[in-house]
Design a protein around this motif. Structure first.
Motif, PDB file in Angstrom:
ATOM      1  N   GLY A  60       2.009  -3.836   1.643  1.00  0.00           N
ATOM      2  CA  GLY A  60       3.084  -4.720   2.082  1.00  0.00           C
ATOM      3  C   GLY A  60       2.986  -5.214   3.499  1.00  0.00           C
ATOM      4  O   GLY A  60       3.862  -5.957   3.962  1.00  0.00           O
ATOM      5  N   GLY A  81       7.708  -7.206   6.800  1.00  0.00           N
ATOM      6  CA  GLY A  81       7.302  -7.497   5.427  1.00  0.00           C
ATOM      7  C   GLY A  81       7.983  -6.599   4.422  1.00  0.00           C
ATOM      8  O   GLY A  81       9.195  -6.390   4.461  1.00  0.00           O
ATOM      9  N   ARG A  82       7.177  -6.034   3.519  1.00  0.00           N
ATOM     10  CA  ARG A  82       7.704  -5.122   2.498  1.00  0.00           C
ATOM     11  C   ARG A  82       7.441  -3.669   2.879  1.00  0.00           C
ATOM     12  O   ARG A  82       7.284  -2.806   2.014  1.00  0.00           O
ATOM     13  CB  ARG A  82       7.055  -5.441   1.149  1.00  0.00           C
ATOM     14  N   THR A  83       7.411  -3.384   4.181  1.00  0.00           N
ATOM     15  CA  THR A  83       7.153  -2.029   4.656  1.00  0.00           C
ATOM     16  C   THR A  83       8.392  -1.454   5.323  1.00  0.00           C
ATOM     17  O   THR A  83       9.399  -2.130   5.504  1.00  0.00           O
ATOM     18  CB  THR A  83       6.000  -2.015   5.682  1.00  0.00           C
ATOM     19  N   ARG A  84       8.275  -0.189   5.733  1.00  0.00           N
ATOM     20  CA  ARG A  84       9.351   0.466   6.486  1.00  0.00           C
ATOM     21  C   ARG A  84       9.102   0.402   7.995  1.00  0.00           C
ATOM     22  O   ARG A  84       9.856   0.954   8.780  1.00  0.00           O
ATOM     23  CB  ARG A  84       9.455   1.938   6.063  1.00  0.00           C
TER      24      ARG A  84
END
Length: 222
Positions: free
Chosen positions: A117, A165-168
């Motif tokens: 991600g 993005g799609r990360t933590r």
């Protein structure tokens, strides 16, 4: 003063640049040094970003000081910078200092796995530029009486605590990587994780961050 023999002038220059950037954010910065064999890890924590910065340095020969074959010490970043001799590719190990709390807490050495991600490097740099632009715009819109340190910090936390993005991964970790010279054009960037720790890695250094903050559970104290 024990001498560290760095792999080449380039390693010495990159180490000096990293230390200079740390000192830019904190004149009294300390760094923790760990050397095993021909690998030296330099840990620092620029206060503006609330992350742990790690610079790996290649040594020309394994560390040794008498019978000691490993090094683990916290020192002044300024004194270490003064000891770097780029032309000779050497650096001295300054006298140990009482380290700040973060210096006793490091991410685990193993167990890291790739995280999906993460946007491309160009997109990461664009994300930082957008954050800087937004911060300037929002703070300039404040009335003079409202431009307090508390309000500036609140806006900064709101922007840099957003995830990438799609990360933590918080945006502040990417901002730190850019500001410390780790995020450069044309170099690969990967995101790895172990437990609650996240680590943004590049060939020039990495940024580690814990979602719960440094000093919580699942840490290594060495």
């Amino acid at each position: 003063m024990t001498a560290l023999h760095l792999a080449d002038e380039g390693e010495a220059a990159d180490l000096a640049a990293f230390l200079s950037r740390l000192i830019h954010y904190d004149r009294g910065a300390a760094v923790r040094l760990q050397a095993v064999g021909t690998a030296l890890a330099v840990f620092g924590r620029p206060p503006s970003f609330e992350v742990l910065a790690v610079r790996a340095v290649r040594l020309a020969k394994p560390y040794e000081n008498g019978l000691d074959a490993t090094l683990d010490v916290t020192v002044s970043a300024g004194e270490l910078l003064e000891s770097v001799e780029e032309s000779a590719a050497t650096a001295g190990v300054p006298t140990a200092v009482t380290g700040p709390p973060w210096a006793g807490v490091l991410p685990p050495r193993g167990g890291w796995r790739a995280e999906n991600g993460l946007p491309a490097p160009d997109a990461l740099r664009a994300l930082v530029r957008a954050g800087v632009t937004e911060f300037r715009s929002r703070t300039q819109e404040l009335a003079p009486e409202g431009r307090t340190r508390a309000e500036l910090d609140r806006i900064g936390r709101e922007i840099w605590s957003r995830t990438v993005g799609r990360t933590r991964l918080p945006v502040r970790a990417v901002h730190a990587a850019q500001s410390l010279g780790f995020l450069r054009p044309g170099v690969p960037v990967v995101l790895v994780a172990t437990g609650a720790w996240l680590r943004l890695r590049t060939p020039y250094g990495s940024i580690a961050v814990r979602r719960a903050g440094l000093g919580a559970l699942d840490v290594s104290v060495r």
